[in-house]
Design a protein around this motif. Sequence first.
Motif, mmCIF file in Angstrom:
data_model
loop_
_atom_site.group_PDB
_atom_site.id
_atom_site.type_symbol
_atom_site.label_atom_id
_atom_site.label_comp_id
_atom_site.label_asym_id
_atom_site.label_seq_id
_atom_site.Cartn_x
_atom_site.Cartn_y
_atom_site.Cartn_z
ATOM 1 N N UNK A 29 -4.501 16.036 10.008
ATOM 2 C CA UNK A 29 -4.022 14.649 9.816
ATOM 3 C C UNK A 29 -4.575 14.130 8.485
ATOM 4 N N UNK A 30 -4.357 14.955 7.467
ATOM 5 C CA UNK A 30 -5.004 14.745 6.179
ATOM 6 C C UNK A 30 -4.793 13.338 5.601
ATOM 7 N N UNK A 31 -3.527 12.877 5.564
ATOM 8 C CA UNK A 31 -3.246 11.606 4.873
ATOM 9 C C UNK A 31 -3.956 10.435 5.553
ATOM 10 N N UNK A 32 -3.920 10.405 6.889
ATOM 11 C CA UNK A 32 -4.564 9.286 7.583
ATOM 12 C C UNK A 32 -6.084 9.386 7.503
ATOM 13 N N UNK A 33 -6.580 10.594 7.553
ATOM 14 C CA UNK A 33 -8.031 10.785 7.431
ATOM 15 C C UNK A 33 -8.502 10.316 6.045
ATOM 16 N N UNK A 34 -7.793 10.755 5.006
ATOM 17 C CA UNK A 34 -8.183 10.362 3.643
ATOM 18 C C UNK A 34 -8.091 8.841 3.483
ATOM 19 N N UNK A 35 -7.092 8.231 4.131
ATOM 20 C CA UNK A 35 -6.949 6.773 4.050
ATOM 21 C C UNK A 35 -8.152 6.086 4.695
ATOM 22 N N UNK A 67 -3.952 -0.336 2.607
ATOM 23 C CA UNK A 67 -5.257 -0.967 2.399
ATOM 24 C C UNK A 67 -5.157 -2.476 2.662
ATOM 25 N N UNK A 68 -6.013 -2.957 3.552
ATOM 26 C CA UNK A 68 -5.993 -4.397 3.878
ATOM 27 C C UNK A 68 -6.200 -5.270 2.657
ATOM 28 N N UNK A 69 -7.106 -4.838 1.787
ATOM 29 C CA UNK A 69 -7.419 -5.633 0.596
ATOM 30 C C UNK A 69 -6.232 -5.724 -0.361
ATOM 31 N N UNK A 70 -5.288 -4.804 -0.236
ATOM 32 C CA UNK A 70 -4.138 -4.809 -1.144
ATOM 33 C C UNK A 70 -2.939 -5.505 -0.496
ATOM 34 N N UNK A 71 -2.710 -5.230 0.797
ATOM 35 C CA UNK A 71 -1.486 -5.711 1.454
ATOM 36 C C UNK A 71 -1.735 -6.695 2.597
ATOM 37 N N UNK A 72 -2.976 -6.998 2.875
ATOM 38 C CA UNK A 72 -3.260 -7.974 3.934
ATOM 39 C C UNK A 72 -3.523 -7.316 5.279
ATOM 40 N N UNK A 73 -3.898 -8.163 6.246
ATOM 41 C CA UNK A 73 -4.325 -7.677 7.566
ATOM 42 C C UNK A 73 -3.224 -6.918 8.297
ATOM 43 N N UNK A 74 -1.961 -7.294 8.021
ATOM 44 C CA UNK A 74 -0.856 -6.629 8.725
ATOM 45 C C UNK A 74 -0.340 -5.421 7.929
ATOM 46 N N UNK A 75 -1.208 -4.827 7.101
ATOM 47 C CA UNK A 75 -0.743 -3.757 6.195
ATOM 48 C C UNK A 75 -0.173 -2.543 6.931
ATOM 49 N N UNK A 76 -0.543 -2.340 8.193
ATOM 50 C CA UNK A 76 -0.019 -1.155 8.898
ATOM 51 C C UNK A 76 1.325 -1.451 9.562
ATOM 52 N N UNK A 77 1.732 -2.718 9.557
ATOM 53 C CA UNK A 77 3.007 -3.080 10.204
ATOM 54 C C UNK A 77 4.181 -2.898 9.259
ATOM 55 N N UNK A 78 5.333 -2.594 9.860
ATOM 56 C CA UNK A 78 6.581 -2.477 9.091
ATOM 57 C C UNK A 78 7.232 -3.860 9.103
ATOM 58 N N UNK A 79 7.052 -4.588 8.019
ATOM 59 C CA UNK A 79 7.519 -5.979 7.997
ATOM 60 C C UNK A 79 8.229 -6.252 6.665
#
Length: 498
Positions: free
Chosen positions: A26-32, A391-403
């Motif tokens: 799960x390389x990409x998520x681990x690196x993130x 990254x939360x600091x770049x896109x905000x708290x909802x950064x993992x959501x598809x919005x």
Amino acid sequence: KKTSPLEPTEWPIVGHLPGLIANIHHFHDWATGVLAGVSYNFEARGGRTGLRYFITCDPSNVRHIFTSNFANYPKGDEFAVIFDVLGGGIFNADGESWRRQRVKAQMLMTGPRFRSFTAACSRDKVERSLLPFLAHAADEGSAPCDLHDAFLRLTFDMTCALVFGVDPGCLAIGLPVVPFARAMDDALETLFLRHITPMALWKLMSRLEVGQEKKMAEARRTIDAFVATTVAKRRADKLEQGISDSYDLLSSFICHEEDSSNNNDDDVFLRDTTVNLLLAGRDTTGAALSWFFYLLTQNPRVEQKLLDELAPVASRKQVAADDAGGGMVTFDASELGSLVYLHAALCECLRLYPSVPFEHKAVVADDVLPSGKEMKAGDKVLVFSYSMGRMEGVWGKDCKEFRPERWLAGDESAGTTKKLRYEPSYKFISFNAGPRTCLGKEMAFVQMKVAAAAVLWNFAVELVPGHVVEPKLSIILHMKHGLAVRVRRRDEVARHAS
Ligand code: HEM
């Protein structure tokens, strides 16, 4: 050694490699997770193996590397060796060679003639191949189909038509095995592994043609043979009938050749250019479409909003489509240009799933990055686009959501029309940033919109329950297990509720 709990342990002799190997699935998520835990910057070291990369997803560093101090951060010789299959093509080139190739490709790709050729080709391919393929899948009933494979076949056919002027017919019913397409897949997989294998080792494997490098050698032979045959054919066309009426890029390059006596050098140039363009166009757009439909299966609210936006355009065409017998609607790129929600949803998809998950750069002279990191000449940098989008600091708290709404400005309830919000490319790096920004961005949006709108309007797509969707280890963000879905014609489900 370890400075934060999320950082992998650095061991004597092997450095961070054990952590990498343990998390490679799960390389990409681990690196993130690692980058989020260490303020977006991390130096990965492979101990005595010699592997060492500075990894970043920090927008201020990205801006510096890709734009402000662009000349100090070329792709570099070492990466050109890793990506040897691309030859001296635009992706691998630096300096004057890159500049000349870029000017030439830009001239051919941004002209009105090529643009309308792209729009017509995209629509034609969707109408004649993608929709019949999905209709066939829908009529088959319960059997699932792999939408990721279908999109890669579609974009392979589309890109071959645009680059070579030939349609290999990958998306024909029955889904034939196309050796050239298979070879491109094998090459991409090997390119990723070369990043994490010590160079001396993979070079030895390459010389002996063993393991993954055996696949690479075979892939290369297949790619070279296909391109050589196609170039020879286009040249013959030129001699026989003149090909000034052909709009594909290969024909345009052949037409612009200055000295026809120098065929050998020209052939190498054409081989490298076309392979680079094919790689640039096929996998990126195909992967993006796949993640887009995966996200829609998980977000019915967004799907409905897209249908609502399409409805007025489609209603003008529905009668014609019904009269023609098939009842399916296809859209022209010109009809979709003003649909802001569709554009926003595609950007949002590329933020979460950038087709090129990381970019590489080399360092020419000592420098200090805005994050404070001192870089030495010869260092290597990897910029993780996948992580930057999460990254939360770049896109905000909802950064993992598809919005998709995050891409829209203006408030409809207050009477202002929604329009697209500008995001700087050092923050939304999916199409690269600075002087090396993707040359096919506009073309990619045309292809994605024409395909996405037609599939969305004519078919309901459902993920097969239990099917796991995750990224594959490759330099392009493919899906490891494909995208197993069931498709139904929209007229069999409650059509476009609102
Ligand atoms: C969703 C679709 C696409 C995405 C996300 C995308 C993204 C990118 C990215 C990230 C790069 C930089 C790669 C690097 O330097 O390592 C790039 C470069 C490039 N792209 Fe695209 N691309 C897409 C579609 C296309 C298409 C359809 C074409 C046309 C064939 C194209 C042509 C190019 C070219 C020629 C470059 C090299 C630019 C240079 O180095 O100066 N791309 N693209």
